[in-house]
Design a protein around this motif. Structure first.
Motif, PDB file in Angstrom:
ATOM      1  N   LEU A  76      -3.068  -2.610  17.464  1.00  0.00           N
ATOM      2  CA  LEU A  76      -3.218  -1.768  16.277  1.00  0.00           C
ATOM      3  C   LEU A  76      -4.147  -0.579  16.539  1.00  0.00           C
ATOM      4  N   LEU A  77      -5.112  -0.731  17.438  1.00  0.00           N
ATOM      5  CA  LEU A  77      -5.999   0.387  17.755  1.00  0.00           C
ATOM      6  C   LEU A  77      -5.234   1.538  18.405  1.00  0.00           C
ATOM      7  N   VAL A  78      -4.241   1.206  19.213  1.00  0.00           N
ATOM      8  CA  VAL A  78      -3.413   2.260  19.810  1.00  0.00           C
ATOM      9  C   VAL A  78      -2.640   3.003  18.725  1.00  0.00           C
ATOM     10  N   TRP A  79      -2.143   2.265  17.745  1.00  0.00           N
ATOM     11  CA  TRP A  79      -1.427   2.916  16.645  1.00  0.00           C
ATOM     12  C   TRP A  79      -2.392   3.714  15.764  1.00  0.00           C
ATOM     13  N   LEU A  80      -3.663   3.332  15.737  1.00  0.00           N
ATOM     14  CA  LEU A  80      -4.656   4.148  15.040  1.00  0.00           C
ATOM     15  C   LEU A  80      -4.791   5.504  15.733  1.00  0.00           C
ATOM     16  N   GLY A  81      -4.840   5.490  17.057  1.00  0.00           N
ATOM     17  CA  GLY A  81      -4.890   6.744  17.803  1.00  0.00           C
ATOM     18  C   GLY A  81      -3.668   7.607  17.524  1.00  0.00           C
ATOM     19  N   PHE A  82      -2.505   6.981  17.495  1.00  0.00           N
ATOM     20  CA  PHE A  82      -1.281   7.725  17.143  1.00  0.00           C
ATOM     21  C   PHE A  82      -1.396   8.305  15.739  1.00  0.00           C
ATOM     22  N   SER A  83      -1.956   7.546  14.817  1.00  0.00           N
ATOM     23  CA  SER A  83      -2.056   7.989  13.422  1.00  0.00           C
ATOM     24  C   SER A  83      -2.973   9.193  13.282  1.00  0.00           C
ATOM     25  N   VAL A  84      -4.034   9.243  14.074  1.00  0.00           N
ATOM     26  CA  VAL A  84      -4.910  10.419  14.062  1.00  0.00           C
ATOM     27  C   VAL A  84      -4.126  11.650  14.519  1.00  0.00           C
ATOM     28  N   ALA A  85      -3.350  11.499  15.602  1.00  0.00           N
ATOM     29  CA  ALA A  85      -2.541  12.615  16.096  1.00  0.00           C
ATOM     30  C   ALA A  85      -1.472  13.016  15.076  1.00  0.00           C
ATOM     31  N   ALA A  86      -0.846  12.038  14.433  1.00  0.00           N
ATOM     32  CA  ALA A  86       0.186  12.325  13.433  1.00  0.00           C
ATOM     33  C   ALA A  86      -0.409  13.057  12.234  1.00  0.00           C
ATOM     34  N   ALA A  87      -1.609  12.646  11.802  1.00  0.00           N
ATOM     35  CA  ALA A  87      -2.263  13.315  10.685  1.00  0.00           C
ATOM     36  C   ALA A  87      -2.612  14.757  11.047  1.00  0.00           C
ATOM     37  N   ALA A  88      -3.036  14.987  12.290  1.00  0.00           N
ATOM     38  CA  ALA A  88      -3.347  16.351  12.729  1.00  0.00           C
ATOM     39  C   ALA A  88      -2.086  17.220  12.724  1.00  0.00           C
ATOM     40  N   ALA A 113      -9.445  11.327   5.957  1.00  0.00           N
ATOM     41  CA  ALA A 113      -9.539   9.863   6.036  1.00  0.00           C
ATOM     42  C   ALA A 113      -8.366   9.208   5.328  1.00  0.00           C
ATOM     43  N   LEU A 114      -7.985   9.751   4.174  1.00  0.00           N
ATOM     44  CA  LEU A 114      -6.866   9.206   3.414  1.00  0.00           C
ATOM     45  C   LEU A 114      -5.562   9.334   4.177  1.00  0.00           C
ATOM     46  N   MET A 115      -5.338  10.484   4.793  1.00  0.00           N
ATOM     47  CA  MET A 115      -4.097  10.713   5.532  1.00  0.00           C
ATOM     48  C   MET A 115      -4.008   9.856   6.793  1.00  0.00           C
ATOM     49  N   ILE A 116      -5.123   9.745   7.503  1.00  0.00           N
ATOM     50  CA  ILE A 116      -5.121   8.882   8.694  1.00  0.00           C
ATOM     51  C   ILE A 116      -4.869   7.436   8.297  1.00  0.00           C
ATOM     52  N   ALA A 117      -5.503   6.993   7.203  1.00  0.00           N
ATOM     53  CA  ALA A 117      -5.279   5.628   6.712  1.00  0.00           C
ATOM     54  C   ALA A 117      -3.825   5.436   6.297  1.00  0.00           C
ATOM     55  N   TYR A 153       0.832  -1.202   0.000  1.00  0.00           N
ATOM     56  CA  TYR A 153       0.000   0.000   0.000  1.00  0.00           C
ATOM     57  C   TYR A 153       0.872   1.259   0.000  1.00  0.00           C
ATOM     58  N   ILE A 154       1.944   1.241   0.788  1.00  0.00           N
ATOM     59  CA  ILE A 154       2.844   2.396   0.848  1.00  0.00           C
ATOM     60  C   ILE A 154       3.552   2.598  -0.477  1.00  0.00           C
ATOM     61  N   VAL A 155       4.121   1.528  -1.030  1.00  0.00           N
ATOM     62  CA  VAL A 155       4.863   1.631  -2.288  1.00  0.00           C
ATOM     63  C   VAL A 155       3.951   2.121  -3.407  1.00  0.00           C
ATOM     64  N   ALA A 156       2.690   1.703  -3.378  1.00  0.00           N
ATOM     65  CA  ALA A 156       1.735   2.128  -4.405  1.00  0.00           C
ATOM     66  C   ALA A 156       1.332   3.585  -4.270  1.00  0.00           C
ATOM     67  N   GLY A 157       1.698   4.209  -3.149  1.00  0.00           N
ATOM     68  CA  GLY A 157       1.419   5.627  -2.980  1.00  0.00           C
ATOM     69  C   GLY A 157       0.288   5.958  -2.036  1.00  0.00           C
ATOM     70  N   ALA A 158      -0.330   4.958  -1.422  1.00  0.00           N
ATOM     71  CA  ALA A 158      -1.385   5.161  -0.416  1.00  0.00           C
ATOM     72  C   ALA A 158      -2.531   6.030  -0.935  1.00  0.00           C
ATOM     73  N   GLY A 159      -2.793   5.937  -2.238  1.00  0.00           N
ATOM     74  CA  GLY A 159      -3.905   6.688  -2.816  1.00  0.00           C
ATOM     75  C   GLY A 159      -3.658   8.167  -2.991  1.00  0.00           C
ATOM     76  N   LEU A 160      -2.393   8.602  -2.925  1.00  0.00           N
ATOM     77  CA  LEU A 160      -2.071  10.030  -2.981  1.00  0.00           C
ATOM     78  C   LEU A 160      -1.774  10.537  -4.389  1.00  0.00           C
ATOM     79  N   GLY A 161      -1.809   9.652  -5.382  1.00  0.00           N
ATOM     80  CA  GLY A 161      -1.587  10.084  -6.754  1.00  0.00           C
ATOM     81  C   GLY A 161      -0.158   9.951  -7.235  1.00  0.00           C
ATOM     82  N   MET A 162       0.784   9.662  -6.343  1.00  0.00           N
ATOM     83  CA  MET A 162       2.186   9.403  -6.701  1.00  0.00           C
ATOM     84  C   MET A 162       2.615   8.141  -5.988  1.00  0.00           C
ATOM     85  N   ASN A 163       3.405   7.299  -6.670  1.00  0.00           N
ATOM     86  CA  ASN A 163       3.909   6.147  -5.932  1.00  0.00           C
ATOM     87  C   ASN A 163       5.089   6.586  -5.069  1.00  0.00           C
ATOM     88  N   ALA A 164       5.394   5.763  -4.083  1.00  0.00           N
ATOM     89  CA  ALA A 164       6.400   6.158  -3.094  1.00  0.00           C
ATOM     90  C   ALA A 164       7.785   6.313  -3.697  1.00  0.00           C
TER      91      ALA A 164
END
Length: 292
Positions: free
Chosen positions: A145-157, A92-96, A32-43
């Motif tokens: 993984l739920l704890v890392w989801l919480g971290f990801s929300v903070a990182a996206a912010a 949603a895309l950035m948090i994912a 998913y990361i190498v493919a670009g995570a839906g951001l329009g550019m690959n990594a």
């Protein structure tokens, strides 16, 4: 010869199933990361190698802003050099993106604890100490993984804030400020040498002691235990993850390098010394960054 019920045969293979599950999570995350995570550019297009990444990012942004060539889509180039509009879909895309990246980076170092939990659960089941035949290992991983989801929300912010202040670019998602780069590098280095980092790392490096101290039965206990392990892992690695703002959030060299450092720190006998050496190197690197 009676091989037991299908459920009993499945439980005897829980180690293989657990390894396969963690490996699949890690592999899918990396794809998913190498493919670009839906951001329009690959990594690969967002991967650059530089001693002082902020200089390269600033130069690229300046060059793109100064270009005015016939036939070139200037509106697209302007978008690449300006902060993006963060609508609900983009949030949603950035948090994912952050969450999947954390799964890909952290799953290998979490695998020993997950496998040990599965073994302890199997032993407790065989001894008749618990009756939960299904789910707890998966629930343990879910809590982690739920704890890392919480971290990801903070990182996206934080990502949104830094991009809005134009110290992190929208296109390359990396710092273009020597002050941001230098401060984050030095802060990460100091944290590597801090008592809090050492305390969290000690829990991650000693899964047997962690499980024996905090063990709880049943699925709810597994979820709690997984979340607690995730909290220690976040406490151990959050400043290392902040380094992605320096080198590029989707920069494969930085993502892979940090994942390897985390794995060495948590799993290998020399991990603590490697982490401290990395801390000293980060402080020196950050100090040099502030001077260039």
């Amino acid at each position: 010869m009676d091989g037991g019920s299908p459920l009993e045969r499945l439980l005897r293979r829980d180690r293989v199933i657990t390894i396969a599950g963690v490996a699949a999570l890690c592999l899918l995350g990396w794809l998913y990361i190498v493919a670009g995570a839906g951001l329009g550019m690959n990594a690969w297009e967002m991967t650059r190698v530089a001693l002082f990444p902020h200089q390269q990012t600033a130069d690229m942004t300046s060059d793109m802003s100064g270009m005015d060539m016939p036939g070139m889509d200037m509106s697209a180039m302007a978008t690449a050099t300006e902060p993006r509009v963060w609508g609900a879909a983009n949030w949603a895309l950035m948090i994912a993106m952050w969450w999947v990246m954390m799964i890909a980076m952290m799953s290998p170092s979490a695998a020993p604890t997950v496998l040990l939990y599965a073994r302890v659960h199997r032993h407790a089941l065989a001894q008749g100490q618990i009756q939960d035949k299904l789910a707890p290992t998966g629930v343990f991983m879910a809590g982690y993984l739920l704890v890392w989801l919480g971290f990801s929300v903070a990182a996206a912010a934080l990502h949104w804030l830094l991009e809005r202040e134009a110290v992190v670019t929208a296109a390359m998602m990396s710092s273009q400020s020597r002050w941001l780069s230098g401060i984050v590098l030095i802060a990460a280095g100091l944290y590597q040498l801090s008592p809090l980092k050492n305390a969290c790392l000690s829990h991650c490096r000693a899964p047997t002691a962690f499980l024996s101290r905090h063990w709880r039965p049943h699925a709810l206990g597994a979820l709690r235990l997984g979340a607690l392990h995730g909290a220690f892992c976040v406490g151990c690695c959050w400043m290392l993850m902040a380094l992605l703002f320096v080198g590029g959030i989707m920069n494969l060299v930085w993502v892979a390098g940090l994942a390897i450092l985390v794995l060495v720190e948590k799993v290998f006998p020399v991990g603590q010394w490697v982490g401290r050496a990395a801390g000293i190197a980060l402080i020196a690197w950050g100090s040099a960054t502030l001077l260039v």
